[in-house]
Write a protein that holds these residues in place. Structure first.
Motif, PDB file in Angstrom:
ATOM      1  N   ALA A 209       0.840  -1.205   0.000  1.00 59.76           N
ATOM      2  CA  ALA A 209       0.000   0.000   0.000  1.00 59.76           C
ATOM      3  C   ALA A 209       0.876   1.257   0.000  1.00 59.76           C
ATOM      4  O   ALA A 209       0.578   2.234  -0.698  1.00 59.76           O
ATOM      5  CB  ALA A 209      -0.922  -0.014   1.205  1.00 59.76           C
ATOM      6  N   ASP A 210       1.970   1.239   0.765  1.00 58.60           N
ATOM      7  CA  ASP A 210       2.898   2.374   0.777  1.00 58.60           C
ATOM      8  C   ASP A 210       3.479   2.602  -0.613  1.00 58.60           C
ATOM      9  O   ASP A 210       3.541   3.728  -1.110  1.00 58.60           O
ATOM     10  CB  ASP A 210       4.055   2.118   1.752  1.00 58.60           C
ATOM     11  N   GLU A 213       0.933   4.042  -2.934  1.00 60.95           N
ATOM     12  CA  GLU A 213       0.637   5.448  -2.629  1.00 60.95           C
ATOM     13  C   GLU A 213       1.744   6.353  -3.182  1.00 60.95           C
ATOM     14  O   GLU A 213       1.472   7.423  -3.722  1.00 60.95           O
ATOM     15  CB  GLU A 213       0.514   5.627  -1.116  1.00 60.95           C
ATOM     16  N   GLU A 216       1.424   6.696  -6.878  1.00 58.54           N
ATOM     17  CA  GLU A 216       0.298   7.572  -7.233  1.00 58.54           C
ATOM     18  C   GLU A 216       0.610   9.022  -6.909  1.00 58.54           C
ATOM     19  O   GLU A 216       0.302   9.923  -7.690  1.00 58.54           O
ATOM     20  CB  GLU A 216      -0.979   7.107  -6.519  1.00 58.54           C
ATOM     21  N   ARG A 217       1.262   9.263  -5.754  1.00 56.84           N
ATOM     22  CA  ARG A 217       1.574  10.635  -5.353  1.00 56.84           C
ATOM     23  C   ARG A 217       2.427  11.327  -6.406  1.00 56.84           C
ATOM     24  O   ARG A 217       2.238  12.496  -6.708  1.00 56.84           O
ATOM     25  CB  ARG A 217       2.304  10.632  -3.996  1.00 56.84           C
TER      26      ARG A 217
END
Lengths: 425, 425
Positions: A209-210, A213, A216-217
């Motif tokens: 998940a990290d 993220e 995506e960031r």
């Protein structure tokens, strides 16, 4: 201090490199031999790993086998440990094949066996093993996109670990149930074992998940295959909790801070007080150079924050935004800018060099300057500003005869900078 | 230290500004009055000059007249000294007219007369008087070209002085044979009087040949008129030797170093040791921020080069290469970068602000952050990296409620930065 100040600074640099060599460092962390019948398998990757293997062989009593990967030209003669030279900074098939072999070597180990890991900076590129159905090329594209995105090194490493089948603790898991002693030479800020060579033998607290993220960031394009692997958790790294059940001992045997302290001790033993500004200073090299010059000026003008004579030391990796087509590197870029910022003729000597012996693309570690350099350059018709503009530091210091050339040092604790201020003749 | 650490840093900034105010500074340098019949003429230019005039009037006994120029909005009420507000950083006709008037005021002075000069940063633009047949516009074009050329501030000032009829000692020569007391507030690295407001009352050791060499070195296009003026020596400034025959006393009454020392004393009186890294640190603001964060990390991790808790202080003008269209300034750019470089949640507080109350284009002096800022920003959906990319520091710190707004301070000793490290709750 009686000697030539440039020679003094060179001496500090050699002390810093010496303190980072595997030589004399491995012995202190030598594990106890395995019980009767237990095997010893040595694995590793990095610019220093062949030299580490050589030193391990020199002080280990008893049989051992294994394989370590290093960069082309960084090999060393070993009797029992196979040394493979492979591609860096761009991974190649030789490295990929070595990664497969290393996994093979550890796959059937038992409780009585011992794995000794020898990892150092560069090990990540030297040991490529992308997740199934991901090509080396695709992984590299994501790496490049992350580099340009402004993501921190910690964020980039998190993504890298999740796209690998060997990093982020996977190799440690493959070694189970063998005992592991993991010896590391650090070139990363903070010296976190999970970031050195992307931590093949170290548990990883970050999650799929990290990684997702972060991608995506920074709006990094990824294939549906990677998205699926991260979303489903298939690409999960090995958490520290899982590895806790194994016997793993990790030691950082050399790092920037220890090299800076060795240089500081050398200066102090010669009667010059030394101050370590930071072991992981980062930023555009030319601006880091101006700040160092500004602090040196404060010492000269106000005896603050330190009284002169003194040496300022710093480590860590600066960066260069290349705009010209000269022969450059982070350290000579730092020096050119520092030279320009020092008032001409002020009592400041400076050295900057890469502890691996390579600043930029050539086998030149760095350079050194003194109060005479500006005037000597002018007499030769050389304008340091012009050299800085075209990122041509190596040409400038070559013309002045002030290069530092060591050849491959076979270790790497990143950049080393030293300023000598207010030297008394 | 019992109080809130952000309030503590704000207190240090106010102490730094306070130490730079003309208030309490003029009295110590008050000249003896002229003999019977002698006149007192006050002249000056700069962002602090109206406030200096006001303070001078408050402590001067006896008659005086004069005129000083300041920036629009930086005026102050005076009874005897005329205050003119004019254009800055772009010179305008009001400033040009004031320069003429000032030369008129001093042209017939005698040996018994006294000139008091009140100059501060910004005075160069506020007092424009190009050499004959050179337009304000042409002078500005050369200024802009020099700014983009990579020329140092010293080189730019050399050229500026030679293209002016009032700077580089010309005004002092016009005052002869009157006695001169020249009071300066410095915003320049090194505090050389000849560079503060381009030194109207200070001899200039550089020559037309120097100015011409600089213009040629940086390949700045100039008109044949300027070339002729420089080649013939017609544009020569007034050398220190010529002014030596006059009675001129120059005092720098406020400067960055004194403000930093005032802040250091304030910190120390509250039990926190303070260290001044430099009074004239320069470089790209975001990189200077990363180096400050790197030194702070060294303090936290290794108690080097200082033990914590402590305050690091620095001054001097950083620069910003504008790439975005946000609401930015040097100090908030420094802070955003510093915040990003500090590991999230590490015990570091930082403040950066301009002592004139204006960081960038708005009447916002700067901002402050703490270990909570990263988390608070994240909770609000604000990514500091995005704000840094678009040079939008003021919007970021406005959203967090961490701006520093002072209004015009009517002084200017350039930027002020303070990091509080390892604060003990």
């Amino acid at each position: 201090m009686q000697q030539d100040p440039k020679a003094f600074l060179r001496h500090l640099f050699y002390e810093a490199v010496e303190a980072a060599l595997p030589k004399n460092k491995i012995r202190a962390y030598l594990p106890s031999p395995p019980p009767e019948g237990g095997r010893v398998v040595v694995i590793g990757a990095g610019k220093a790993s062949a030299a580490m293997a050589q030193e391990l062989e020199a002080c280990w009593h008893g049989p051992l086998t294994g394989l370590v990967v290093t960069r082309y030209g960084h090999g060393a003669d070993c009797k029992h440990i196979e040394i493979v030279e492979a591609g860096h900074p761009l991974p190649d098939e030789t490295g990929a094949k070595a990664a497969q072999t290393i996994l093979e070597l550890v796959k059937d180990l038992g409780e009585n066996d011992l794995v000794i890991g020898l990892f150092s900076g560069g090990g990540s590129a030297l040991l490529p093993m992308p997740q199934d159905d991901i090509s080396l090329n695709e992984k590299q594209q994501i790496n490049r996109a992350l580099l340009l995105s402004g993501a921190s090194i910690g964020e980039m490493n998190c993504v890298r670990r999740h796209l690998s089948q060997i990093k982020g603790g996977h190799l440690a898991k493959a070694c189970a149930p063998a005992r592991i002693v993991n010896l590391l030479i650090s070139d990363v800020p903070g010296d976190a074992p999970s970031t050195i060579a992307s931590g093949p033998l170290v548990g990883d607290a970050t999650t799929c998940a990290d990684a997702l993220e972060i991608l995506e960031r920074y709006r990094i394009a990824i294939s549906s295959r990677i998205r699926a692997g991260l979303t489903s958790g298939q690409f999960e790294t090995v958490s520290p909790e899982i590895l806790d059940t194994q016997s793993i001992h990790t030691h950082v045997i050399a790092r920037t801070q220890l090299s800076l302290e060795a240089a500081a001790n050398a200066a102090q033993s010669m009667g010059v007080s030394a101050h370590i500004l930071g072991d992981s200073l980062e930023g555009e090299a030319r601006d880091v150079g101006r700040v160092h010059a500004g602090i040196a000026a404060q010492v000269l003008n106000h005896q603050q924050p330190f009284s002169s004579p003194c040496v300022l030391l710093s480590g860590g990796e600066t960066s260069v935004t290349v705009k010209g087509n000269g022969r450059g590197g982070r350290n000579v870029e730092f020096l050119l800018s520092c030279l320009l910022a020092c008032e001409a003729g002020s009592n400041i000597y400076a050295l900057a060099a890469d502890t691996d012996g390579v600043d930029g693309l050539e086998e030149i570690a760095g350079a050194v300057f003194g109060p005479d350099s500006f005037k000597r350059a002018k007499a030769m018709g050389l304008n340091p500003l012009e050299f800085l503009k075209r990122n041509d530091g190596h040409s400038f210091f070559e013309a002045l005869g002030d290069q530092i050339i060591t050849g491959p040092t076979r270790t790497n604790v990143n950049d080393f900078r030293a300023l000598l201020i207010g030297w008394e003749r």
